[in-house]
Design a protein around this motif. Structure first.
Motif, short mmCIF file in Angstrom:
data_model
loop_
_atom_site.label_atom_id
_atom_site.label_comp_id
_atom_site.label_asym_id
_atom_site.label_seq_id
_atom_site.Cartn_x
_atom_site.Cartn_y
_atom_site.Cartn_z
N LEU A 15 0.83 -1.21 0.00
CA LEU A 15 0.00 0.00 0.00
C LEU A 15 0.86 1.26 0.00
N LEU A 16 1.95 1.24 0.74
CA LEU A 16 2.85 2.40 0.77
C LEU A 16 3.45 2.65 -0.61
N GLU A 17 3.82 1.60 -1.30
CA GLU A 17 4.35 1.75 -2.66
C GLU A 17 3.34 2.44 -3.56
N GLN A 18 2.07 2.11 -3.38
CA GLN A 18 1.03 2.63 -4.27
C GLN A 18 0.57 4.04 -3.90
N PHE A 19 0.42 4.30 -2.60
CA PHE A 19 -0.28 5.52 -2.19
C PHE A 19 0.59 6.60 -1.56
N LEU A 20 1.73 6.25 -1.03
CA LEU A 20 2.59 7.26 -0.41
C LEU A 20 3.06 8.32 -1.40
N PRO A 21 3.35 7.98 -2.67
CA PRO A 21 3.78 9.03 -3.60
C PRO A 21 2.79 10.18 -3.76
N SER A 22 1.48 9.88 -3.81
CA SER A 22 0.50 10.97 -3.97
C SER A 22 0.47 11.86 -2.74
N ILE A 23 0.63 11.25 -1.57
CA ILE A 23 0.64 12.06 -0.34
C ILE A 23 1.83 13.00 -0.32
N LEU A 24 2.98 12.51 -0.69
CA LEU A 24 4.17 13.36 -0.71
C LEU A 24 4.07 14.42 -1.80
N GLN A 25 3.53 14.07 -2.94
CA GLN A 25 3.42 15.01 -4.05
C GLN A 25 2.49 16.17 -3.73
N PHE A 26 1.38 15.87 -3.05
CA PHE A 26 0.34 16.87 -2.87
C PHE A 26 0.25 17.42 -1.44
N SER A 27 1.29 17.21 -0.64
CA SER A 27 1.26 17.70 0.75
C SER A 27 2.48 18.57 1.08
N PRO A 28 2.79 19.58 0.27
CA PRO A 28 3.97 20.40 0.58
C PRO A 28 3.83 21.21 1.85
N GLU A 29 2.57 21.38 2.32
CA GLU A 29 2.33 22.17 3.53
C GLU A 29 2.61 21.37 4.80
N ALA A 30 2.86 20.08 4.68
CA ALA A 30 2.90 19.21 5.86
C ALA A 30 4.22 18.45 5.96
N THR A 31 4.46 17.95 7.17
CA THR A 31 5.50 16.95 7.39
C THR A 31 4.81 15.59 7.42
N VAL A 32 5.34 14.63 6.67
CA VAL A 32 4.72 13.31 6.56
C VAL A 32 5.46 12.33 7.49
N TYR A 33 4.67 11.60 8.26
CA TYR A 33 5.21 10.62 9.21
C TYR A 33 4.65 9.24 8.88
N LEU A 34 5.48 8.23 9.07
CA LEU A 34 5.02 6.84 9.06
C LEU A 34 5.06 6.36 10.50
N ALA A 35 3.88 6.03 11.04
CA ALA A 35 3.79 5.46 12.39
C ALA A 35 3.67 3.96 12.22
N ASP A 36 4.74 3.25 12.49
CA ASP A 36 4.78 1.82 12.20
C ASP A 36 4.47 0.99 13.44
N ASN A 37 3.49 0.08 13.27
CA ASN A 37 3.02 -0.77 14.37
C ASN A 37 3.78 -2.09 14.40
N ALA A 38 5.09 -2.01 14.52
CA ALA A 38 5.95 -3.20 14.64
C ALA A 38 5.78 -4.14 13.45
N SER A 39 5.88 -3.57 12.23
CA SER A 39 5.77 -4.39 11.02
C SER A 39 6.88 -5.42 10.95
N THR A 40 6.55 -6.57 10.35
CA THR A 40 7.55 -7.61 10.13
C THR A 40 7.94 -7.71 8.66
N ASP A 41 7.33 -6.88 7.81
CA ASP A 41 7.76 -6.83 6.41
C ASP A 41 8.84 -5.75 6.28
N ASN A 42 9.11 -5.31 5.06
CA ASN A 42 10.18 -4.33 4.84
C ASN A 42 9.65 -2.91 4.70
N SER A 43 8.53 -2.61 5.38
CA SER A 43 7.91 -1.28 5.27
C SER A 43 8.90 -0.16 5.61
N ILE A 44 9.56 -0.29 6.74
CA ILE A 44 10.44 0.79 7.20
C ILE A 44 11.63 0.96 6.27
#
Length: 328
Positions: A15-44
């Motif tokens: 999901l991050l691969e698919q949707f994070l780019p739009s958030i970064l592209q269209f959110s110049p007014e904000a700081t973007v954070y990933l709050a990770d709930n102890a993922s066991t995949d390679n999200s971080i």
């Protein structure tokens, strides 16, 4: 205004691969954070490598939605928290109408954008649509969605108005109000914790608004699909917890008993449909509610319940009157 877009993640690298780019592209007014709930995949590692501007907040275990955000937001400094599901696609300038409303309306504490269906973009999305309400028995519904019936977006909700609850799929809140209310209720784990938070905010005199000029698209069910018995368990259990915490005292027991009887009818319906796992989920939801009742009831003293917005039953309207669209 200092705004933090916070994406709660658990094993959601796809999901991050698919949707994070739009958030970064269209959110110049904000700081973007990933709050990770102890993922066991390679999200971080994926986000760190491909999107180094994203700030990482690591939770030690998978706390679920409610406590997951509560823990992560302790480490984030901002005036406005934008809590965004990892399966949300945002649109250009999506933050500007939200920021403008917060700046103009100091009494507004929480805002929801227009939420459309990512898979069918002419239609509203189940989890929030054009802003939420609850009926007399605590059943949530939206402008644009009643039970399973979702409306096409024809501009019928192109207004900015007060609502009862804002969807946790894309949820804006002043950090000061979040802290005043002690955030989400950890006991909910996931589902309907945002309705509980909005009800508590309303009881404190704060306003919750819908802003149609901000538009996002939501996949829905990407983490826990609609047909999953765990979702049934959480929705039925958490509705009872929410009512216990927030109903006016004179309505509390009559509404709770009525709602539990309606839950029983829902369970019988699941049996006739052969969905025995969902019937069992309702039984487990009620057992969990009983175990949490005493502690939940004690929270009422901190909340001072005053408001109850609806005397109508959408169950009656939907099943007996064929009311398939939103009526406040």
């Amino acid at each position: 205004m200092k705004i933090a877009v916070v994406i709660l993640n658990w094993n959601g690298v796809t999901l991050l691969e698919q949707f994070l780019p739009s958030i970064l592209q269209f959110s110049p007014e904000a700081t973007v954070y990933l709050a990770d709930n102890a993922s066991t995949d390679n999200s971080i590692s994926y986000v760190t490598t491909h999107f180094p501007t994203v700030q990482i907040v690591k939770n030690d275990i998978n706390f679920g939605f409610a406590q997951g955000y509560n823990e992560a937001l302790k480490h984030i400094d901002a005036e406005i928290y934008a809590l965004v599901n990892s399966d949300i696609e945002v649109t250009e300038n999506w933050l500007l109408p939200i920021i403008a409303t917060f700046e103009k309306e100091p009494q507004t504490a929480i805002i929801q954008p227009k939420i459309l269906d990512f898979k069918n973009k002419d239609y509203f999305e189940y989890a929030g649509a054009a802003g939420g309400f609850i009926d007399k028995y605590g059943y949530p519904y939206c402008r644009g969605r009643v039970f399973e019936i979702v409306e096409k977006d024809k501009g019928q909700y192109n207004d900015d108005c007060e609502i009862f609850w804002a969807s946790g799929a894309c949820f804006f809140i002043r950090s000061s109000i979040y802290k005043e209310l002690n955030g989400f209720d950890d006991d909910f784990f996931a589902h309907q914790e945002e309705i509980d938070l909005c009800w508590r905010a309303s009881n404190k005199g704060h306003n919750i608004k819908y802003n149609h000029k901000s538009v996002v698209y939501h996949v829905g069910g990407a983490t826990l699909q609609q047909g999953n018995p765990k979702k049934t368990f959480l929705n039925f259990r958490n509705s009872l917890l929410m009512l216990t915490k927030n109903l006016p005292k004179k309505k509390l027991y009559s509404v709770l008993i009525s709602r539990m009887l309606l839950d029983g009818l829902a369970g019988i319906q699941f049996i006739f449909k052969g969905n025995f796992s969902h019937f069992t989920a309702i039984l487990k939801a009620h057992a969990s509610f009983y175990s949490l009742f005493s502690n939940t009831y004690k929270k009422r003293g901190l909340i001072q319940s005053k408001k109850y917005y609806n005397t109508k039953s959408i169950v009656y309207n939907y099943y007996l009157k064929a009311g398939k669209v939103f009526v406040k």
